[in-house]
Design an enzyme around this catalytic site. Structure first.
Site, PDB file in Angstrom:
ATOM      1  N   GLY A  10       0.832  -1.205   0.000  1.00  0.00           N
ATOM      2  CA  GLY A  10       0.000   0.000   0.000  1.00  0.00           C
ATOM      3  C   GLY A  10       0.863   1.249   0.000  1.00  0.00           C
ATOM      4  O   GLY A  10       1.877   1.292   0.688  1.00  0.00           O
ATOM      5  N   ARG A  71       0.851  -4.909  -5.527  1.00  0.00           N
ATOM      6  CA  ARG A  71       0.784  -6.119  -4.705  1.00  0.00           C
ATOM      7  C   ARG A  71       0.967  -7.265  -5.678  1.00  0.00           C
ATOM      8  O   ARG A  71       0.108  -7.523  -6.509  1.00  0.00           O
ATOM      9  CB  ARG A  71      -0.565  -6.189  -3.995  1.00  0.00           C
ATOM     10  CG  ARG A  71      -0.793  -4.999  -3.061  1.00  0.00           C
ATOM     11  CD  ARG A  71      -2.045  -5.220  -2.229  1.00  0.00           C
ATOM     12  NE  ARG A  71      -2.487  -3.977  -1.597  1.00  0.00           N
ATOM     13  CZ  ARG A  71      -2.046  -3.536  -0.418  1.00  0.00           C
ATOM     14  NH1 ARG A  71      -1.137  -4.207   0.239  1.00  0.00           N
ATOM     15  NH2 ARG A  71      -2.526  -2.421   0.099  1.00  0.00           N
ATOM     16  N   ASP A 102       4.301  -4.529   6.177  1.00  0.00           N
ATOM     17  CA  ASP A 102       4.672  -5.863   6.660  1.00  0.00           C
ATOM     18  C   ASP A 102       4.781  -6.886   5.527  1.00  0.00           C
ATOM     19  O   ASP A 102       5.670  -7.746   5.543  1.00  0.00           O
ATOM     20  CB  ASP A 102       3.727  -6.339   7.768  1.00  0.00           C
ATOM     21  CG  ASP A 102       2.284  -6.425   7.320  1.00  0.00           C
ATOM     22  OD1 ASP A 102       1.899  -5.660   6.416  1.00  0.00           O
ATOM     23  OD2 ASP A 102       1.533  -7.239   7.878  1.00  0.00           O
ATOM     24  N   THR A 124       4.225   2.542   5.936  1.00  0.00           N
ATOM     25  CA  THR A 124       2.816   2.147   5.842  1.00  0.00           C
ATOM     26  C   THR A 124       2.029   3.066   6.755  1.00  0.00           C
ATOM     27  O   THR A 124       2.507   3.401   7.850  1.00  0.00           O
ATOM     28  CB  THR A 124       2.589   0.673   6.257  1.00  0.00           C
ATOM     29  OG1 THR A 124       1.181   0.468   6.486  1.00  0.00           O
ATOM     30  CG2 THR A 124       3.337   0.285   7.530  1.00  0.00           C
ATOM     31  N   ASP A 126      -0.359   2.277   8.454  1.00  0.00           N
ATOM     32  CA  ASP A 126      -0.953   1.509   9.563  1.00  0.00           C
ATOM     33  C   ASP A 126      -0.128   1.516  10.852  1.00  0.00           C
ATOM     34  O   ASP A 126      -0.646   1.166  11.906  1.00  0.00           O
ATOM     35  CB  ASP A 126      -1.167   0.053   9.131  1.00  0.00           C
ATOM     36  CG  ASP A 126      -2.080  -0.055   7.916  1.00  0.00           C
ATOM     37  OD1 ASP A 126      -2.877   0.884   7.699  1.00  0.00           O
ATOM     38  OD2 ASP A 126      -1.991  -1.054   7.186  1.00  0.00           O
ATOM     39  N   ASP A 128       1.946  -0.650  11.832  1.00  0.00           N
ATOM     40  CA  ASP A 128       1.752  -1.991  12.395  1.00  0.00           C
ATOM     41  C   ASP A 128       3.011  -2.856  12.265  1.00  0.00           C
ATOM     42  O   ASP A 128       2.933  -4.072  12.252  1.00  0.00           O
ATOM     43  CB  ASP A 128       0.559  -2.684  11.708  1.00  0.00           C
ATOM     44  CG  ASP A 128       0.730  -2.807  10.207  1.00  0.00           C
ATOM     45  OD1 ASP A 128       1.685  -2.225   9.651  1.00  0.00           O
ATOM     46  OD2 ASP A 128      -0.094  -3.485   9.575  1.00  0.00           O
ATOM     47  N   ARG A 170      -5.816  -2.090   9.140  1.00  0.00           N
ATOM     48  CA  ARG A 170      -5.732  -3.562   9.082  1.00  0.00           C
ATOM     49  C   ARG A 170      -5.835  -4.161  10.478  1.00  0.00           C
ATOM     50  O   ARG A 170      -6.732  -3.841  11.202  1.00  0.00           O
ATOM     51  CB  ARG A 170      -4.422  -3.979   8.416  1.00  0.00           C
ATOM     52  CG  ARG A 170      -4.323  -3.493   6.992  1.00  0.00           C
ATOM     53  CD  ARG A 170      -4.255  -4.694   6.111  1.00  0.00           C
ATOM     54  NE  ARG A 170      -3.919  -4.312   4.762  1.00  0.00           N
ATOM     55  CZ  ARG A 170      -3.073  -4.995   4.024  1.00  0.00           C
ATOM     56  NH1 ARG A 170      -2.452  -6.032   4.508  1.00  0.00           N
ATOM     57  NH2 ARG A 170      -2.880  -4.633   2.789  1.00  0.00           N
TER      58      ARG A 170
END
Ligand code: ATP
Length: 316
Positions: A10, A71, A102, A124, A126, A128, A170
């Protein structure tokens, strides 16, 4: 040395700033650097160009990624990765810098296990990934969400409504938690911090009776269908509720200063680590210090409950 650089997964604001830092630093030290288009897909398709200093002019401030991202399902196959490695070897590329989330780190680890010299930069929205306090893009996305919440609060309080705002993230809850705190949310729902839905509805019903003019609920994606939840809250609590899914707007825009600084720090650091022969690592900043750790260890770090979450009940 000959470097390759790609952005994958992303897109995140600040990827361009990281590319600029990597390209300029490599050239500063007299190396060659190839830009690989569309993430791992470009590696498979041998879609790469030699980059010059001026190719990254003006990139510091631009959202998205000028190299493109993708992706790539094909990259999960061993024989396809072997082809990608042959493409690196054909150009004598000795160091590969990957920029992404990730999944991108998992792709990096797959290459590392096949003997490729890889350094991974976390980017990212996120936040995460382990190995760093913040990922590139998180602060910009957070800003966008907070702006959205502030605007929704204006209209919610005018109409005596409850607003549900769905964020990306996510499996990670950081976007919702940080945005919820910045936006004064009454409830924050993440995978790490679930709420008791019935209790929440009872509380909202009580607040409605007491005459509260508005309430804000921030929820990470993929936990509830937020439109159904809004309907249920309206029916059961009497507090008219609307849901807003912020969606892809969270990915765009010019990176905020924190992301420009972080992208520049990590881009320079990644090139310098490669020059020292340190590979197989992801870079990050922890407590304002540049750090690196094995990609495999970063991937096995567990995303803990955020200590910030404990603030929510006390101030709602
Ligand atoms: P974001 O978190 O912002 O979505 P991401 O980097 O996690 O970004 P993904 O689409 O999950 O995005 O991963 C990027 C790419 O990394 C995948 O499309 C795939 O090509 C590669 N990749 C992911 N997992 C693996 C794996 N186990 N082995 C090899 N390659 C992988």
């Amino acid at each position: 040395m000959r470097f390759g650089v790609l952005t994958s997964g992303g897109d995140a604001p600040g990827m361009n700033a990281a590319l600029r830092a990597v390209v300029r630093t490599a050239i500063h030290y007299g190396h060659h650097i190839y830009g690989i288009k569309n993430g791992y897909q470009g590696l498979i398709e041998n879609d790469m160009v030699l980059l010059l200093r001026e190719d990254v002019s003006g990139m510091l401030t631009k959202g998205g990624t000028f190299l493109g991202t993708a992706r790539s399902k094909d990259f999960l196959k061993l024989e396809v990765r072997e082809l990608a490695i042959r493409n690196l070897q054909k150009r004598n590329i000795d160091a590969l810098i990957v920029i992404g989330g990730d999944g991108t780190f998992r792709g990096a680890q797959a290459l590392i296990e096949m003997g490729v010299n890889v350094i991974a930069i976390p980017a990212t929205i996120d936040n995460d990934l382990g190995g760093t306090d913040f990922t590139i893009g998180f602060n910009t996305a957070l800003n966008t969400i907070v702006e959205g919440i502030d605007k929704l609060r204006d209209t919610s309080s005018s109409h005596q409504r409850c607003s549900i705002i769905e964020t990306m993230g996510r499996e990670g809850g950081d976007l919702a938690i940080y945005a919820g705190i910045c936006g004064g949310a009454e409830f924050i729902i993440t995978k790490q911090h679930s709420v008791d839905k019935d209790k929440m509805i009872q509380t909202l019903a009580q607040w409605k009776k007491e005459g509260r003019r508005q309430a804000i609920i921030v929820a990470t994606e993929n936990i509830f269908n937020v439109h159904d939840l809004a309907e249920e809250i309206t029916q059961k609590s009497g507090f008219a509720t609307r849901a807003t899914v912020l969606g892809y707007i969270q990915r765009g825009g010019a990176p905020v200063p924190q992301d420009r600084v972080l992208a520049t720090q990590l881009g320079v650091y990644a090139v310098e680590l490669a020059m020292e022969g340190i590979y197989g690592v992801g870079v990050g900043v922890r407590q304002e210090t540049l750090v690196n750790a094995k990609v495999v260890d970063i991937l096995s770090e567990v995303d803990d409950r955020s200590p910030l979450y404990e603030l929510v009940d006390k101030v709602s």
